[in-house]
Write a protein that holds these residues in place. Structure first.
Motif, mmCIF file in Angstrom:
data_model
loop_
_atom_site.group_PDB
_atom_site.id
_atom_site.type_symbol
_atom_site.label_atom_id
_atom_site.label_comp_id
_atom_site.label_asym_id
_atom_site.label_seq_id
_atom_site.Cartn_x
_atom_site.Cartn_y
_atom_site.Cartn_z
ATOM 1 N N MET A 1 -4.396 69.887 -73.390
ATOM 2 C CA MET A 1 -4.612 68.506 -72.893
ATOM 3 C C MET A 1 -3.758 68.184 -71.669
ATOM 4 S SD MET A 1 -1.407 67.016 -75.494
ATOM 5 C CE MET A 1 0.055 67.774 -75.247
ATOM 6 N N LEU A 2 -4.168 66.798 -71.016
ATOM 7 C CA LEU A 2 -3.334 66.347 -70.059
ATOM 8 C C LEU A 2 -2.639 65.317 -70.509
ATOM 9 C CD1 LEU A 2 -2.931 66.303 -66.895
ATOM 10 C CD2 LEU A 2 -4.992 64.625 -66.794
ATOM 11 N N TYR A 3 -1.351 65.055 -70.189
ATOM 12 C CA TYR A 3 -0.550 64.326 -70.836
ATOM 13 C C TYR A 3 0.725 63.845 -69.923
ATOM 14 C CZ TYR A 3 2.725 68.096 -72.241
ATOM 15 O OH TYR A 3 3.629 69.171 -72.137
ATOM 16 N N PRO A 4 1.111 62.674 -70.205
ATOM 17 C CA PRO A 4 2.346 62.227 -69.247
ATOM 18 C C PRO A 4 3.529 62.829 -70.141
ATOM 19 C CG PRO A 4 1.585 60.325 -70.937
ATOM 20 C CD PRO A 4 0.480 61.661 -71.110
ATOM 21 N N THR A 5 4.655 62.889 -69.081
ATOM 22 C CA THR A 5 6.013 63.354 -69.492
ATOM 23 C C THR A 5 7.038 62.204 -68.740
ATOM 24 O OG1 THR A 5 6.650 64.844 -67.564
ATOM 25 C CG2 THR A 5 5.108 65.831 -69.607
ATOM 26 N N ASP A 6 8.074 62.684 -68.763
ATOM 27 C CA ASP A 6 9.168 61.959 -68.221
ATOM 28 C C ASP A 6 9.215 62.110 -66.747
ATOM 29 O OD1 ASP A 6 10.238 64.362 -69.062
ATOM 30 O OD2 ASP A 6 11.917 63.235 -70.117
ATOM 31 N N THR A 7 8.506 63.193 -66.307
ATOM 32 C CA THR A 7 8.482 63.704 -64.857
ATOM 33 C C THR A 7 6.892 63.393 -64.432
ATOM 34 O OG1 THR A 7 8.147 65.966 -65.274
ATOM 35 C CG2 THR A 7 10.501 65.097 -64.782
ATOM 36 N N VAL A 8 6.413 64.681 -64.254
ATOM 37 C CA VAL A 8 4.767 64.461 -63.869
ATOM 38 C C VAL A 8 3.989 64.689 -65.126
ATOM 39 C CG1 VAL A 8 5.515 65.494 -61.588
ATOM 40 C CG2 VAL A 8 4.868 66.958 -63.425
ATOM 41 N N TYR A 9 2.625 64.441 -64.553
ATOM 42 C CA TYR A 9 1.563 64.603 -65.956
ATOM 43 C C TYR A 9 1.644 66.142 -65.931
ATOM 44 C CZ TYR A 9 -0.627 60.183 -66.815
ATOM 45 O OH TYR A 9 -0.819 58.807 -67.321
ATOM 46 N N ALA A 10 1.231 66.735 -67.059
ATOM 47 C CA ALA A 10 1.353 68.105 -67.395
ATOM 48 C C ALA A 10 0.167 68.364 -68.052
ATOM 49 C CB ALA A 10 2.593 68.490 -68.066
ATOM 50 N N ILE A 11 -0.221 69.669 -67.950
ATOM 51 C CA ILE A 11 -1.360 70.223 -68.991
ATOM 52 C C ILE A 11 -0.587 70.980 -69.985
ATOM 53 C CG2 ILE A 11 -3.335 72.097 -68.771
ATOM 54 C CD1 ILE A 11 -3.353 71.559 -65.882
#
Length: 213
Positions: A30-40
Motif C-alpha cells: 500500500m501507499l499510505y500517509p504517515t506523520d511525516t511523508v507518504y510511505a510504501i
C-alpha cells in the motif's frame, strides 16, 4: 490499478480499515500517509510483499527497511533496547522519530542491516497508522514514497500528492487517501546503538531531541 480508499482523518471507517487489513494479511502493498511523508508499506511478516516494496523502491538487499510498531513495549519484541535508550525513547514516543536498534530474531533478515544486524523502528502518532497497526497485529513496513523524474528517483518531499498517486497507481495494490498532503520533512533518525545516541538525520521533531540529549 490500485484500489483507492478515502479514509476520514478523524473517524476512519471501520469497514474500509477491515478491508485494508485483510488485503495486507494476503500480501498487499500500500501507499499510505504517515506523520511525516507518504510511505510504501506492507505487513512486516509477508516476505513476498517486502520483496515488492524493495523492487518498487529499487533498493538493494544491503539497504535496511524501517517499520512501524504500535508502542514502546511493542518495540522491545523486535529490538534490544538498553536502559539509556528506553529512557530517551519514552520521552519521544509516539512521534516523528526513527530509532536504529539491534534487531531481535523476530525481525526478518530482508529488513535488517546485514552487516550491523540493526533495524529502524518508528512508533507513529498518526491515528491511521495506529489503527492499522492495532487491527493488523503486526508491524508495518514504512519506506518513504518516491516518484521518478528524468534523472532517476526524487524524494516525495514537496511533491504533489496527486502526482505521487498517479506514479504509484500501477505499482501498489492499495492507495489510502485521508485528505492530507505529504510533509515537507522526513523523520529524525537516531542511532540508539551509540551512547550517547547519534543523530543521523535532522528531521521533524529534531528540536525536541536536542532538549533531551
Amino acid at each position: 490499478m490500485a484500489t483507492i480508499y478515502e479514509i476520514h482523518p478523524q473517524t476512519p471507517q471501520i469497514r474500509k480499515i477491515d478491508e485494508i487489513v485483510a488485503a495486507l494479511k494476503d500480501g498487499a502493498v500500500m501507499l499510505y500517509p504517515t506523520d511525516t511523508v507518504y510511505a510504501i508499506g506492507c505487513d512486516l511478516k509477508s516476505k513476498t510483499a517486502v520483496d515488492r516494496v524493495r523492487q518498487i523502491k529499487r533498493m538493494s538487499n544491503d539497504k535496511p527497511l524501517t517499520f512501524l510498531c504500535q508502542s514502546l513495549s511493542n518495540i522491545s519484541e523486535y529490538a534490544v533496547v538498553s536502559d539509556a535508550a528506553y529512557r530517551l525513547m519514552k520521552h519521544l514516543i509516539p512521534g516523528t522519530y526513527t530509532f536504529i536498534l539491534p534487531a531481535t530474531k523476530l525481525v526478518p533478515k530482508i529488513v535488517q542491516d546485514p552487516k550491523r544486524k540493526t533495524t529502524g523502528i518508528r512508533v507513529p502518532k498518526h491515528s491511521l497508522c495506529q489503527i492499522l497497526l492495532e487491527n493488523l497485529g503486526n508491524p508495518i513496513i514504512s519506506a518513504s514514497a518516491h516518484v521518478r523524474d528524468d534523472d532517476g528517483y526524487q524524494p516525495t518531499l514537496g511533491i504533489e500528492k496527486a502526482r505521487l498517486f498517479d506514479h504509484l497507481d500501477k505499482l501498489v495494490d492499495i492507495i489510502i487517501d485521508n485528505g492530507s498532503e505529504s510533509s515537507m520533512e522526513g523523520s529524525t533518525i537516531l542511532d540508539m546503538t551509540n551512547d550517547p545516541p547519534e543523530v543521523l538525520r535532522e528531521g521533524l521533531g529534531y528540536a525536541e531531541v536536542v532538549s533531551w540529549l
